[in-house]
Write an enzyme that holds these catalytic residues in place. Structure first.
Site, PDB file in Angstrom:
ATOM      1  N   HIS A 181      -3.065 -12.224  -2.223  1.00  0.00           N
ATOM      2  CA  HIS A 181      -2.902 -11.364  -1.059  1.00  0.00           C
ATOM      3  C   HIS A 181      -1.473 -11.453  -0.560  1.00  0.00           C
ATOM      4  CE1 HIS A 181      -4.454  -9.954   3.130  1.00  0.00           C
ATOM      5  NE2 HIS A 181      -4.050  -8.948   2.379  1.00  0.00           N
ATOM      6  N   ASP A 182      -0.852 -10.296  -0.356  1.00  0.00           N
ATOM      7  CA  ASP A 182       0.574 -10.297   0.020  1.00  0.00           C
ATOM      8  C   ASP A 182       0.829 -11.019   1.337  1.00  0.00           C
ATOM      9  OD1 ASP A 182      -0.613  -8.305   1.577  1.00  0.00           O
ATOM     10  OD2 ASP A 182       0.613  -6.680   0.785  1.00  0.00           O
ATOM     11  N   THR A 183      -0.143 -10.998   2.256  1.00  0.00           N
ATOM     12  CA  THR A 183       0.056 -11.714   3.516  1.00  0.00           C
ATOM     13  C   THR A 183       0.050 -13.222   3.305  1.00  0.00           C
ATOM     14  OG1 THR A 183      -1.087  -9.909   4.647  1.00  0.00           O
ATOM     15  CG2 THR A 183      -0.702 -11.914   5.916  1.00  0.00           C
ATOM     16  N   ALA A 235       0.805  -1.221   0.000  1.00  0.00           N
ATOM     17  CA  ALA A 235       0.000   0.000   0.000  1.00  0.00           C
ATOM     18  C   ALA A 235       0.836   1.268   0.000  1.00  0.00           C
ATOM     19  CB  ALA A 235      -0.938  -0.014   1.204  1.00  0.00           C
ATOM     20  N   SER A 236       2.168   1.140  -0.072  1.00  0.00           N
ATOM     21  CA  SER A 236       3.012   2.332  -0.178  1.00  0.00           C
ATOM     22  C   SER A 236       4.108   2.190  -1.232  1.00  0.00           C
ATOM     23  CB  SER A 236       3.664   2.657   1.171  1.00  0.00           C
ATOM     24  OG  SER A 236       4.422   1.567   1.647  1.00  0.00           O
ATOM     25  N   ASN A 277      -5.786  -8.029  11.911  1.00  0.00           N
ATOM     26  CA  ASN A 277      -5.279  -7.032  10.971  1.00  0.00           C
ATOM     27  C   ASN A 277      -5.017  -5.758  11.763  1.00  0.00           C
ATOM     28  OD1 ASN A 277      -5.602  -8.802   8.853  1.00  0.00           O
ATOM     29  ND2 ASN A 277      -7.629  -8.045   8.298  1.00  0.00           N
ATOM     30  N   GLY A 280       5.832  -0.676  -4.573  1.00  0.00           N
ATOM     31  CA  GLY A 280       5.778  -1.922  -5.330  1.00  0.00           C
ATOM     32  C   GLY A 280       7.163  -2.274  -5.810  1.00  0.00           C
ATOM     33  N   ARG A 281       7.376  -3.557  -6.056  1.00  0.00           N
ATOM     34  CA  ARG A 281       8.681  -3.975  -6.561  1.00  0.00           C
ATOM     35  C   ARG A 281       8.517  -5.210  -7.440  1.00  0.00           C
ATOM     36  NH1 ARG A 281       6.277  -4.543  -2.152  1.00  0.00           N
ATOM     37  NH2 ARG A 281       7.683  -3.187  -1.011  1.00  0.00           N
TER      38      ARG A 281
END
Length: 478
Positions: free
Chosen positions: A226-228, A11-12, A286, A14-15
């Site tokens: 989902h990244d998590t 959310a801040s 969360n 990307g790579r």
């Protein structure tokens, strides 16, 4: 050597990371990195979709070597609306937009909150996809009338790169619209929209689903969206009963479970159940991660203060310990105009001295975050009726050694930290599995353990942290 490409968007930032596999170990090479934050336009927060697509393509254009496949994971709950022509009906809204808040109350008037929790396993939160869609239906009904397909964010980006339209299980499970059968819940949709919405179907990860439009030689892989879920896949957990954490902009703490936990205690304490790469569930909280510190850094820069990480830690050591605490998950810190003022207001309301220097703010934040994680961990042990001795942490938070040590101190547990880019690694492992290079989650986790250095933190200053814990808990319960 097989090489896969992992696009991991938080959310801040990307790579794009290239992950090489030689049959025994993994090698990671960062190809491209960019910023990602909501833009404020016409009274709403949106994701800058055009910027994201430009950056995705810019990264792919840097790939001057043979790559087998590409996968995409992102943050949860957000989505895009596609029209009949496959173009966006609107810029994708950001979960940071608070216009969804009234629809939580509206929804729970129709389906009681606990019943909605039992049906979906998701915490009732205004950021969830369900409430975002209710807000859109109320404010912009023509958007839904024009919508032919709804895709969760990683799948929206996957569609842009490959033309493939499907939703992946782990990202869909964050929406408050998926039931225990891992399908879009028709009852919920009919209750709130008087019809079923055009969600693309849900598929399980670890499969090749197409090819990139711009480079047919690179396959499109469906990975945990989902990244998590990606982070958990790659954490080299050795004990089945361990606690996991993923710390970035958000902080997530939880435990792997075979089925959702929807007992009343889980509901009352704000826990959620979201999908894992294996089709099981993460019973988790969360929570706030580094968002508060990120906002403070923006304000310091406006004041002409520019700190490196080392300078931040130096400033923190100059501040006294355990002077001020706040609840990082308090609504006041979700998206304030000024984070400094939000902290001052919180301290005023709780009869505490507000931290005045940057170092004091940093210490206050890191101590409070560690104590809140410890509080949530104790709740997990009570609700699941099982204790744990180990915590595995992945994500950017692992680079903050002070936070990791403080978590060990506050929880009185041994902390192991995995790679910082653990979400990217989990994304890549899923692709290697889709390509038949590895076959199980256990095999992938062992690969991570063989390939990357782990740090271990043992609890210290136990009596001081026990006293701080008691003070913090009184603050939470006042």
């Amino acid at each position: 050597m097989k090489t896969v490409l992992a696009y991991d968007l938080g959310a801040s930032s990307g790579r794009l990371v290239a992950q090489g596999f030689d049959g025994e170990k993994l090698e990671m090479t960062e190809i491209h990195r960019f910023t990602n934050k909501p833009v404020y336009e016409n009274g709403h927060y949106y994701w800058d979709y055009d910027h994201l697509i430009r950056e995705l393509n810019a990264g792919i254009n840097k790939v001057n070597f043979q790559a087998e496949s590409l996968g995409i994971d992102t943050w949860g709950v957000d989505f895009g609306l596609l029209g009949q022509n496959g173009a966006l009906v609107s810029k994708p809204f950001s979960y940071r937009d608070t216009y969804t808040e009234p629809y939580v109350h509206q929804a729970t008037n129709s389906i009681p909150a606990y019943e909605l929790f039992q049906q979906t396993g998701n915490e009732i939160s205004a950021i969830n996809t369900l409430f975002q869609l209710m807000a859109i239906q109320s404010h912009y009904p023509h958007y839904l009338e024009k919508t032919a397909q709804i895709l969760m964010t990683p799948n929206l980006l996957m569609h842009a790169l490959s033309g493939v339209a499907m939703n992946e299980f782990t990202i869909s499970s964050t929406s408050q619209l998926v039931n225990a059968n891992k399908q879009w819940d028709e009852k919920i949709q009919n209750t709130f929209f008087n019809k079923t919405l055009p969600f693309a179907p849900i598929e399980m990860p670890h499969q090749i689903v197409g090819n990139l439009i711009a480079n047919k030689n690179i396959k499109m892989a469906l990975v945990p969206g989902h990244d998590t879920a990606c982070a958990l896949y790659a954490l080299p957990i050795q004990k089945a009963n361990a606690i996991f954490m993923s710390i970035g902009t958000w902080g997530l703490i939880g435990k792997e479970m075979d089925a959702p936990i929807t007992k009343i205690e889980a509901f009352q304490e704000g826990f959620t159940n979201e999908g894992t790469s294996e089709g099981h569930y993460r019973f988790q909280k969360n929570a706030m991660g580094f968002w508060i510190l990120q906002k403070l850094r923006e304000e310091w820069k406006q004041q002409g203060l520019h700190f490196t990480y080392e300078q931040e830690m130096h400033e923190m050591t100059k501040a006294k310990a355990f002077q001020t605490f706040f609840d990082p998950d308090d609504a006041a810190f979700f998206n304030p105009t000024s984070m400094t003022e939000a902290i001052k207001d919180y301290c005023s309301k709780t009869n505490q001295q507000a931290p005045e220097t940057a170092g004091a703010q940093i210490r206050c934040f890191i101590e409070s975050l560690a104590l809140k994680f410890a509080y949530s961990l104790k709740q997990i042990e009570i609700i699941t009726q099982s204790a744990t001795s180990e915590i595995y942490i992945g994500g950017g938070g692992t680079q903050n050694a002070k936070l990791c040590q403080f978590i060990a101190n506050a929880t009185q547990k041994t902390v192991f930290t995995g790679p910082a880019e653990v979400s990217s690694i989990g994304n890549g492992l899923s692709q290697l599995r889709a390509l038949g290079e590895i076959h199980t989650i256990e095999e992938g986790r062992q690969l991570v353990a063989n390939s990357f250095n782990m740090m271990e933190y043992e609890p210290q200053q136990i009596s001081e942290w026990k006293a701080a814990t008691e003070k913090f808990q009184r603050l939470l319960h006042n």
